[in-house]
Design a protein around this motif. Structure first.
Motif: not given
Length: 270
Positions: A67-93
Motif C-alpha cells: 500500500t501507499e505509506i503516509a511517511f517513511c524515513g529510511h526511503a527519505t534518507l535513501a532518496s536524499a542519498f541519491v539526489l546528493f550523489s547525482q547532484n554534487p552541488t546540492f548540500q541541501q534539498v
C-alpha cells in the motif's frame, strides 16, 4: 517506458545492513496503480517516487509492496542519498509530502545525512487492544500510541530482542503498526518494528517511528540528543536530536544498485 532506479541501504555504513529502499525520480507523477505495482515487484520495504518541483525541491511518495505509506524515513534518507550523489552541488534539498509537510534534508561533512521532521510524540493509552497483548510474547510495561503505531514499552533491551510476535494478531490492529522499545545498553534506546497490515512482518529499520520514539525517550531520559538502534536482523543506527516540535534524524547510507526498469506506457494511463 524506461525508468531509472536506484537501491540504497539506509541507516547503515555497511552494505547489506540497515533497510533497503528503491528510489525512482521522474519528471511527472506516475499513475498510482503503476507506482504500487512497481513497489510490489521490487518487494522492498519501500519504493520512493520523486518528482521535481523546482531546483532542490521534490514531491515524494512512498509505497510498500502492499500500500501507499503516509511517511517513511529510511526511503527519505535513501532518496536524499541519491539526489546528493547525482547532484554534487546540492548540500541541501527539500522533500514534501502531505502527511508530514516540508522536510529539510542536509548533507553533513561526516558522511551523515540529516533529516528535519515534525515530532509525532505518542501518548499513553488505558484501553489496550487484546490483539496487541496476544500478538506479543512478552507483556509490555506500558502502551502508548501515535498516528502511526502502538508503542509497547519494556524494561530491558533483552526483552525487546527475544520477543516474538504473532502476525495474525497484529494484523487486527490495522491501520496501526507496532513498535516495541526499551532502554539500551550501548544505545540510549532500542526498538523493533512490526507492520503486517502495511508492509511485512518486521521492518529492518524504521525512520518514521523515531519521530515518536525520540521525543518519548528524550522525556524519559532528560536528554535532547540520543543514539538509537533498531534491533532487527539487519540492524540500523540513528542519531536523534529534539528541537522543540521538530525531530532531527541523522543516518548514513550505502549504494547497492543502479539500473532501469521497463514498463508498458499504457500502464501509466490506466
Amino acid at each position: 517506458m524506461k525508468l531509472n532506479i536506484d537501491v540504497v541501504d539506509a541507516f547503515t555504513s555497511t552494505q547489506f545492513g540497515g533497510n533497503s529502499a528503491a528510489v525512482i525520480i521522474t519528471n511527472t507523477c506516475l499513475n498510482e496503480s503503476l507506482m504500487e505495482a512497481i513497489a510490489a515487484e521490487n518487494n522492498l520495504s519501500e519504493t520512493a517516487f520523486l518528482v521535481p518541483v523546482e531546483t532542490g525541491v521534490y514531491d515524494i511518495r512512498w509505497f510498500s509492496p502492499l500500500t501507499e505509506i503516509a511517511f517513511c524515513g529510511h526511503a527519505t534518507l535513501a532518496s536524499a542519498f541519491v539526489l546528493f550523489s547525482q547532484n554534487p552541488t546540492f548540500q541541501q534539498v527539500t522533500l514534501s509530502a502531505p502527511a508530514v509537510g516540508s522536510m529539510l534534508i542536509n548533507k553533513l561533512d561526516n558522511g551523515y545525512i540529516e533529516m528535519d521532521f515534525p515530532s509525532f510524540t505518542p501518548e499513553a493509552i488505558q484501553d489496550i487492544p487484546e490483539a496487541l497483548i496476544a500478538g506479543l510474547s512478552i507483556k509490555p510495561q506500558q502502551v502508548l500510541k501515535n498516528q502511526q503505531a502502538y508503542f509497547a514499552v519494556y524494561n530491558t533491551e533483552h526483552e525487546v530482542r527475544i520477543l516474538e510476535q504473532s502476525t495474525e494478531q497484529l494484523k487486527q490492529l490495522a491501520p496501526f503498526d507496532v513498535v516495541v522499545t526499551a532502554p539500551g545498553k550501548k544505545y540510549d534506546f532500542v526498538s523493533r518494528y512490526f507492520w503486517p497490515a502495511n508492509g511485512g512482518d518486521e521492518d529492518p529499520v524504521t525512520g518514521s517511528i523515531h519521530t515518536g520514539l525520540a521525543p518519548y525517550w528524550s522525556q524519559r531520559l532528560n536528554k535532547t540528543e540520543l543514539k538509537a538502534y533498531q534491533a532487527s536482523k539487519r540492524g540500523g543506527e540513528l542519531l536523534c536530536e529534539i528541537e522543540g516540535e521538530r525531530v532531527k534524524l541523522r543516518g548514513q547510507a550505502v549504494h547497492y544498485l543502479s539500473g532501469s526498469i521497463t514498463v508498458d506506457e499504457k500502464q501509466n494511463l490506466s
